[in-house]
Design an enzyme around this catalytic site. Sequence first.
Site, PDB file in Angstrom:
ATOM      1  N   GLN A   1      -0.775  -1.647   0.439  1.00 31.31           N
ATOM      2  CA  GLN A   1      -1.076  -0.307   0.924  1.00 31.31           C
ATOM      3  C   GLN A   1      -2.430   0.197   0.419  1.00 31.31           C
ATOM      4  O   GLN A   1      -3.040   1.067   1.030  1.00 31.31           O
ATOM      5  CB  GLN A   1       0.022   0.672   0.484  1.00 31.31           C
ATOM      6  CG  GLN A   1       1.372   0.412   1.116  1.00 31.31           C
ATOM      7  CD  GLN A   1       2.407   1.407   0.650  1.00 31.31           C
ATOM      8  OE1 GLN A   1       2.067   2.518   0.262  1.00 31.31           O
ATOM      9  NE2 GLN A   1       3.670   1.009   0.673  1.00 31.31           N
ATOM     10  N   CYS A   2      -2.883  -0.326  -0.703  1.00 26.68           N
ATOM     11  CA  CYS A   2      -4.139   0.142  -1.293  1.00 26.68           C
ATOM     12  C   CYS A   2      -5.331  -0.467  -0.564  1.00 26.68           C
ATOM     13  O   CYS A   2      -5.287  -1.611  -0.085  1.00 26.68           O
ATOM     14  CB  CYS A   2      -4.205  -0.218  -2.773  1.00 26.68           C
ATOM     15  SG  CYS A   2      -2.935   0.596  -3.764  1.00 26.68           S
ATOM     16  N   THR A   3      -6.426   0.283  -0.486  1.00 25.85           N
ATOM     17  CA  THR A   3      -7.660  -0.209   0.102  1.00 25.85           C
ATOM     18  C   THR A   3      -8.335  -1.153  -0.888  1.00 25.85           C
ATOM     19  O   THR A   3      -8.625  -0.779  -2.022  1.00 25.85           O
ATOM     20  CB  THR A   3      -8.607   0.956   0.433  1.00 25.85           C
ATOM     21  OG1 THR A   3      -7.941   1.853   1.312  1.00 25.85           O
ATOM     22  CG2 THR A   3      -9.875   0.453   1.088  1.00 25.85           C
TER      23      THR A   3
END
Length: 381
Positions: A350-352
């Site tokens: 989910q993290c960039t």
Amino acid sequence: RATASAPWTVLALSSLPTTNMGSQEIFVGFVDPSSQDDAPGWPLRNLILAIAYYKPGQHRFLAFRDVGLCTRGPDAPLRSRVFCVDATAAAAAAALGEEGKPLLSEVQLAGWTKIQNFDLTAFLDKTRMAADAVDLNVKLMKWRLLPNLEPERIQQLRFLLLGAGTLGCHVARTLMGWGVRHMTFVDSGHVSLSNPVRQTLFTHRDAAECRSKVLAASEAVKAVMPDAEVAGIELEIPMPGHPHQSREALKATVQRLQALVEGHDVVCMLTDSRESRWLPSLLVAAAQQAPVEGSTAREGSAPLGLTVALGFDSFLVSRQTHGDAKSACYFCNDVTAPADSLAFRTLDQQCTVTRPGLAGLASNVAVELVAALAQHPDGFR
């Protein structure tokens, strides 16, 4: 006059209203700081005004000069002197107005000017001094390299920053460098422990207290630029494929976001998911049309849509269609509709994931693009 039986009597100026000035033996004395032989010093002007107001008429003045205070040396022919001045009541009334209040018009009578007030706030107020210093840095580009630069064109713009994360912080920092003072942050998140090292407006204390991003970002901007007009709005942008509370709540959120888009000059889409840019892109496109009744949009002032997105080692800066200037939005080349890109993913997915230096590069390019467009004779078109 002084005699053996009646020496000089010295009266204070405060006794002027009650003193009989009709006697020929009364002198109005003052210490004359002037070093010019034929010109008395400035204190005489205030003294003449007082005499003309309280005891108008012709009076004798004693200009006392101390040889020890002479700036031309002890050998200069410096002498005290006595002279007559006709201090008329009309002159005092013209300069002071009624009841001793200065007039608004410029009056020069009897060699003195009416008392004036000067505002020294700009030289004492640290906030205004800082604002002048910021503007000076920008004006140096105009004075030394770009004579046709009009920095006020970008400084007067109102920016809506959708997302107060890594991109939002970097864009805000660069806007402050240009002297932009009108910014509005929109985000629904809170500062986490991993944010401060990448998101330049936050500190470890913000993360430890789990503060609202928009609140912490707004306070950080004000701490750097005290005269900035910055606002923070906690709002979750509706996204396709994501669940919402109710139809009424969704409608209220869309209407509020639409009002924000229409009330700003530049809308920066800086969120960290693809689908969160979809509704803002549609609202910016809709704002290019003629305002309808009940809309908050202003005639001829449609906002410019600007998208900034990051990959691992690449970034995108894109402007939307503005008026007659055709361009493309973030979704124009997509073959599939935006959907929930975050569901059923692990935390690391989910993290960039991006190189740390790309956010600054992308944000700076985006702000410089707006600065260049603002200087064009046709504006954003």
